[in-house]
Design a protein around this motif. Structure first.
Motif, short mmCIF file in Angstrom:
data_model
loop_
_atom_site.label_atom_id
_atom_site.label_comp_id
_atom_site.label_asym_id
_atom_site.label_seq_id
_atom_site.Cartn_x
_atom_site.Cartn_y
_atom_site.Cartn_z
N TYR A 193 18.53 34.28 50.58
CA TYR A 193 19.99 34.22 50.53
C TYR A 193 20.54 33.73 51.88
N SER A 194 21.35 32.69 51.86
CA SER A 194 21.90 32.12 53.09
C SER A 194 23.07 32.96 53.60
N LEU A 195 23.40 32.74 54.87
CA LEU A 195 24.55 33.44 55.47
C LEU A 195 25.84 33.04 54.75
N THR A 196 25.93 31.78 54.37
CA THR A 196 27.12 31.31 53.65
C THR A 196 27.27 32.04 52.33
N LEU A 197 26.15 32.21 51.61
CA LEU A 197 26.17 32.91 50.34
C LEU A 197 26.62 34.36 50.53
N MET A 198 26.13 35.03 51.56
CA MET A 198 26.50 36.41 51.80
C MET A 198 27.97 36.53 52.18
N LEU A 199 28.46 35.58 52.96
CA LEU A 199 29.89 35.60 53.31
C LEU A 199 30.76 35.37 52.08
N MET A 200 30.32 34.49 51.20
CA MET A 200 31.04 34.29 49.95
C MET A 200 31.04 35.57 49.13
N GLY A 201 29.90 36.27 49.13
CA GLY A 201 29.81 37.54 48.41
C GLY A 201 30.76 38.58 48.99
N LEU A 202 30.85 38.63 50.32
CA LEU A 202 31.79 39.57 50.95
C LEU A 202 33.23 39.20 50.61
N GLY A 203 33.51 37.91 50.50
CA GLY A 203 34.85 37.47 50.12
C GLY A 203 35.21 37.93 48.71
N ILE A 204 34.26 37.79 47.79
CA ILE A 204 34.50 38.24 46.41
C ILE A 204 34.69 39.76 46.38
N THR A 205 33.87 40.47 47.17
CA THR A 205 34.00 41.93 47.23
C THR A 205 35.38 42.33 47.75
N ALA A 206 35.82 41.67 48.83
CA ALA A 206 37.14 41.98 49.39
C ALA A 206 38.24 41.72 48.37
N ALA A 207 38.14 40.59 47.66
CA ALA A 207 39.16 40.26 46.66
C ALA A 207 39.19 41.31 45.55
N SER A 208 38.01 41.75 45.11
CA SER A 208 37.93 42.75 44.05
C SER A 208 38.55 44.07 44.49
N PHE A 209 38.25 44.51 45.72
CA PHE A 209 38.80 45.77 46.20
C PHE A 209 40.32 45.69 46.39
N ILE A 210 40.82 44.53 46.78
CA ILE A 210 42.27 44.37 46.89
C ILE A 210 42.93 44.46 45.53
N VAL A 211 42.31 43.81 44.54
CA VAL A 211 42.86 43.86 43.18
C VAL A 211 42.83 45.30 42.64
N PHE A 212 41.69 45.98 42.83
CA PHE A 212 41.62 47.36 42.34
C PHE A 212 42.64 48.25 43.05
N SER A 213 42.78 48.08 44.35
CA SER A 213 43.73 48.91 45.10
C SER A 213 45.16 48.68 44.62
N SER A 214 45.43 47.48 44.11
CA SER A 214 46.77 47.20 43.60
C SER A 214 47.08 47.97 42.32
N TYR A 215 46.04 48.53 41.65
CA TYR A 215 46.31 49.40 40.51
C TYR A 215 47.25 50.53 40.93
N ASP A 216 47.02 51.08 42.13
CA ASP A 216 47.85 52.18 42.59
C ASP A 216 49.25 51.71 42.99
N LEU A 217 49.39 50.41 43.29
CA LEU A 217 50.74 49.88 43.51
C LEU A 217 51.52 49.87 42.20
N LEU A 218 50.82 49.59 41.10
CA LEU A 218 51.48 49.72 39.79
C LEU A 218 51.90 51.17 39.57
N GLY A 219 51.03 52.12 40.01
CA GLY A 219 51.38 53.53 39.90
C GLY A 219 52.60 53.88 40.75
N LYS A 220 52.71 53.25 41.92
CA LYS A 220 53.88 53.46 42.78
C LYS A 220 55.15 52.97 42.06
N PHE A 221 55.06 51.78 41.47
CA PHE A 221 56.19 51.24 40.72
C PHE A 221 56.52 52.11 39.51
N TYR A 222 55.51 52.59 38.84
CA TYR A 222 55.68 53.39 37.61
C TYR A 222 56.34 54.73 37.90
#
Length: 327
Positions: free
Chosen positions: A58-87
């Motif tokens: 696995y290349s460094l570029t591949l791992m950095l891309m993986g970290l980017g996807i992970t960060a995006a996923s955690f941001i999306v999941f964390s926004s579930y609670d923003l819906l809870g804030k609005f609700y």
């Protein structure tokens, strides 16, 4: 003691209530044993040198891309609670909500829903001034968002037959299509209820349940589907590129339900067993295991380390500001 025993014998519903928990435990234990046996039979002949060679490739570029996807996923999941804030309309600032949700998600993935999804949410949110009832409503929005996204994706993938199953699994394809259609009907029913239901609020065991608006319901479905898609994208990234992405997404959805049934933290062993069973006709077992090891490192372990540090920060922050109002 005797009258109580007689009441139990004479009351069929109470007898059923006594046996139901034991039946659930028995099914869970049996399923767990089957997973262990299945996993052992699959990996006993694995060439672990090939697994480690794949990991080293696995290349460094591949791992950095993986970290980017992970960060995006955690941001999306964390926004579930923003819906809870609005609700709920609570006043905790957005940055605090995102941090709390991030910590809860990381602990949920690694230690189970009771620790991360529930216990930590109540502890952290009540430290920042929310009532137990409000936390319950935020939690309900998060859970609903997650599983609405799941049902939408699983409904589409299963009903269209987008999972490339091994030949001996094709007999079950018709049943899988029916399951997919059923999941899509549940999604449509939820949206219709949010749009057309005249009664908006119910009370269940002292908790108030209010249907969200159609707009909020659609946001729940979209965010939930995006998060599941990003999780599958990370596994897809780490596998050889000749694999059909919807197949990876479908297998991840199947493995997640298996993990829920067994109650194993992080689905340890369950994820591997399901992926190997459904992909071994396309890929070498060493390639599958290497991808899943990388997936666990990037999506489970690395965020957990960060979440532990953020949790200590939130505990200190909550203790300092308890009773002083919101920022």
């Amino acid at each position: 003691m005797e009258p109580s025993s007689n009441n139990t014998r004479n009351n069929p519903s109470r007898q059923r209530n006594v046996w139901v928990p034991w039946l659930k435990r028995g099914v869970t234990i049996l399923f767990f044993i089957l997973v262990v046996v299945l996993l052992f039979s699959m990996i006993r002949n694995v060439d672990w040198n090939a697994v480690f060679e794949t990991l080293r490739g696995y290349s460094l570029t591949l791992m950095l891309m993986g970290l980017g996807i992970t960060a995006a996923s955690f941001i999306v999941f964390s926004s579930y609670d923003l819906l809870g804030k609005f609700y709920t309309g609570h006043e905790i600032p957005v940055q605090k909500v995102l941090l709390v949700a991030f910590v809860c998600y990381a602990f949920n993935l690694n230690l189970g829903a009771w620790v991360g999804g529930i216990a930590l949410r109540y502890r952290l949110y009540t430290k920042f001034g929310l009532s137990v009832a409000t936390v319950t409503r935020v939690l309900s929005v998060s859970l609903t968002t997650n599983w609405l996204g799941y049902m939408l994706l699983a409904g589409v993938i299963f009903s269209l037959g987008l999972i490339d199953l091994p030949e001996h699994w094709q007999v079950g394809m018709l049943g899988l299509r029916f399951i997919g259609a059923g999941l899509l009907l549940v999604c449509l029913f939820y949206l219709a209820a949010c749009r057309f239901s005249r009664r908006r609020t119910w009370h269940l065991r002292g908790n108030e349940i209010t249907l969200p608006s159609l707009r909020l319901a659609l946001l729940q479905m979209v965010l939930g589907a995006v998060n599941w898609s990003l999780m599958a994208a990370l596994v897809y990234l780490l596998l050889p590129q000749d694999v059909f992405y919807p197949t990876i997404l479908g297998i991840l959805l199947v493995s997640s339900i298996a993990g829920v049934i067994t109650h194993i933290p992080a689905g340890l062993g369950v994820l591997e067993a399901v992926f190997i069973a459904l992909l071994q006709h396309q890929l070498a077992t060493s390639e599958i295991l290497a991808a899943l090891i990388g997936y666990r490192a990037l999506y489970f372990l690395f965020p957990l380390v960060l979440a532990c540090l953020v949790y200590l920060f939130l505990e200190r922050w909550g203790s300092r500001r308890k009773g002083s109002g919101y920022d």
